[in-house]
Scaffold this active site. Structure first.
Site, short mmCIF file in Angstrom:
data_model
loop_
_atom_site.label_atom_id
_atom_site.label_comp_id
_atom_site.label_asym_id
_atom_site.label_seq_id
_atom_site.Cartn_x
_atom_site.Cartn_y
_atom_site.Cartn_z
CB SER A 239 -32.74 1.01 -37.16
OG SER A 239 -31.95 -0.16 -37.12
CE LYS A 240 -29.15 6.36 -33.03
NZ LYS A 240 -30.11 6.31 -31.93
#
Ligand code: GLU
Length: 467
Positions: A239-240
């Site tokens: 994820s980010k």
């Protein structure tokens, strides 16, 4: 005759094209190209609240940059609501789907009650026996079999068995008339004659539900291949939090599309222990059998290493094209500059072993291009002493007398000069480097002189020597 391979990449435009989506697109693309098949781009935008045109453009932009060209599409599911409606009506007419008037509040209340009584929370089938179309807005639910099992014969994970009792009568058309993912994906995959569904394994649990829809229509089920997840270094889903995950972010950081493609293919796929593949090799070697069943970990250092390899192995022409937008973006070169691409290629090529990204390359190229450069004070103090400035003055005189300052001409002359003075080459080369590039690290100094050309070299020397 075997059926021609038809595969699709079916992103929901609720975000940019990210690493995981790009890998799914790539595996589909490779599978199509390997098998002389057809690769379809289908935009799954039925979730109108979260889908935007901007994201569709971003996905198309990301795929175009990666050179994952599609043969059909982009299709948009929102253009096909009539098709879905017709298929839903067919299921209702055949008693395989039914209207449901339970309101969200009622469903939630029953869910809560079931939860507190430790009962299954699936839809309880209250509207199952309804035949007439109700007057009020109603959803359409699919009548799932309640007994038996469904086996997904996954090409990567092997057979996976699901108990039908855990599959609820899912909504296939919401009460506002919009169809839902599990329904439209099947209608489209059939309508588009998809032979292999290659997608992320976050969809594995949807597959048995989709198989029942195929069966309800009497359609043949395609082959399924669910790609294992991509994790961050801490083994949680990528994820980010793990850094940049959108494809265009890597483009903007100065990665070459082929390097990213090469990196993505190795996220889950292997061919012996080979690491670097040309696109042609990938097309020749790719197979779903080569995809492993376990999750892979995204490793930005490896991606950077691959990028370095791709930069080193690029041609001058390719580097010129690739670095140009970065030069313009950083203001080193004007957008309307008429710089020669041949020259730019030579300059970029000289930096290929000193640049891990195109951004790093563009930054270093400022000394080939800027009218003026700043000299690192430490380098100045150490290398631009009165003695070395004297040497530079002699080099300047020598260069001023030449018409050709190519490395082949200048290098032997500077060597001779060093020998005559009983100096090591570095005693002349390093001050020269500082004067010409502003620092102590650069490509070979004679290559630098050749690329800069006589006029710029003399100008830089004049600044340091004065007079
Ligand atoms: N639209 C789905 C997604 O973006 C993909 C569905 C599919 O490949 O079947 O996750």
């Amino acid at each position: 005759m075997t059926t021609p391979v038809r595969v699709r990449f079916a992103p929901s435009p609720t975000g940019f094209l990210h690493i995981g989506g790009a890998r799914t697109a790539l595996f589909n693309w490779l599978y199509a190209r390997r098998n002389n098949g057809v690769f379809i781009l289908r935009i799954e935008d039925t979730d109108r609240d979260r889908s935007t045109d901007e994201y569709i453009e971003a996905i198309v932009e990301g795929m175009t940059w990666l050179r994952l060209d599609w043969d059909e599409g982009p299709y948009r599911q929102t253009d096909r609501f009539d098709v879905y409606r017709a298929y839903a009506d067919r299921l209702i007419a055949e008693g395989k789907a039914y209207y449901c008037t339970c309101t969200p509040e009622e469903l939630e209340e029953r869910r809560q009650r079931a939860l507190s009584a430790n009962q299954p929370v699936a839809y309880d089938g209250r509207c199952r026996e309804r035949i007439e179309k109700p007057a009020e807005p109603a959803a359409v639910r699919f009548r799932m079999p309640r007994e038996g099992q469904t086996i997904v014969n996954d090409l990567i994970k092997g057979p996976i068995t699901f108990e039908n009792s855990v599959l609820e009568d899912m909504v296939i058309v919401r009460s506002d008339g919009t169809p839902t993912y599990n329904f439209v994906v099947v209608v489209d995959d059939i309508d588009m004659k998809i032979t292999h569904v290659i997608r992320g394994d976050d969809h594995v649990n949807n597959t048995p539900k989709q198989i029942h829809i195929y069966q309800a229509f009497g359609w043949e089920v395609p082959a399924f291949a669910h790609l294992p997840m991509i994790l961050g270094a801490d083994k949680s889903r990528l994820s980010k939090r793990h850094g940049a995950t959108s494809v265009t972010a890597y483009r903007d950081m100065g990665y070459l599309p082929d390097a990213l493609v090469n990196y993505l293919v190795r996220l889950g796929w292997a061919h012996g222990d080979q690491e670097i593949f040309s696109r042609e090799e990938l097309i020749q070697c790719f197979s779903l059998e080569g995809v492993g069943a376990s999750a892979s970990v995204f490793n930005p250092e490896k991606l950077l290493w691959l990028n370095t390899q791709y930069i080193i192995n690029s041609t001058p022409g390719a580097l010129a094209e690739a670095v140009l937008p970065f030069l313009v973006k950083s203001g080193i070169l004007a957008a309307d500059s008429d710089v020669s691409m041949d020259w730019l290629g030579k300059a970029a090529y000289s930096l290929r072993e000193r640049s891990r990204t195109l951004v790093e390359m563009a930054t270093q190229m400022h000394y080939y291009l800027a009218a003026d450069i700043a000299i690192d004070p430490k380098a100045r103090e150490k290398h631009l002493t009165p003695e070395s400035i004297q040497l530079l003055a002699e080099v300047r005189t020598m260069l001023a007398g030449l018409t050709d300052v190519s490395a082949a001409v200048v290098e032997p002359l500077v060597h001779e000069m060093a020998v005559a003075k009983g100096l090591k080459l570095g005693a002349i080369a390093q001050p020269l480097r500082v004067a010409l590039t502003g620092g102590t690290a650069s490509p070979g100094i004679f290559e630098v002189i050749e690329i800069m050309g006589k006029e710029l070299v003399l100008q830089r020397l004049n600044r340091v020597i004065g007079g």
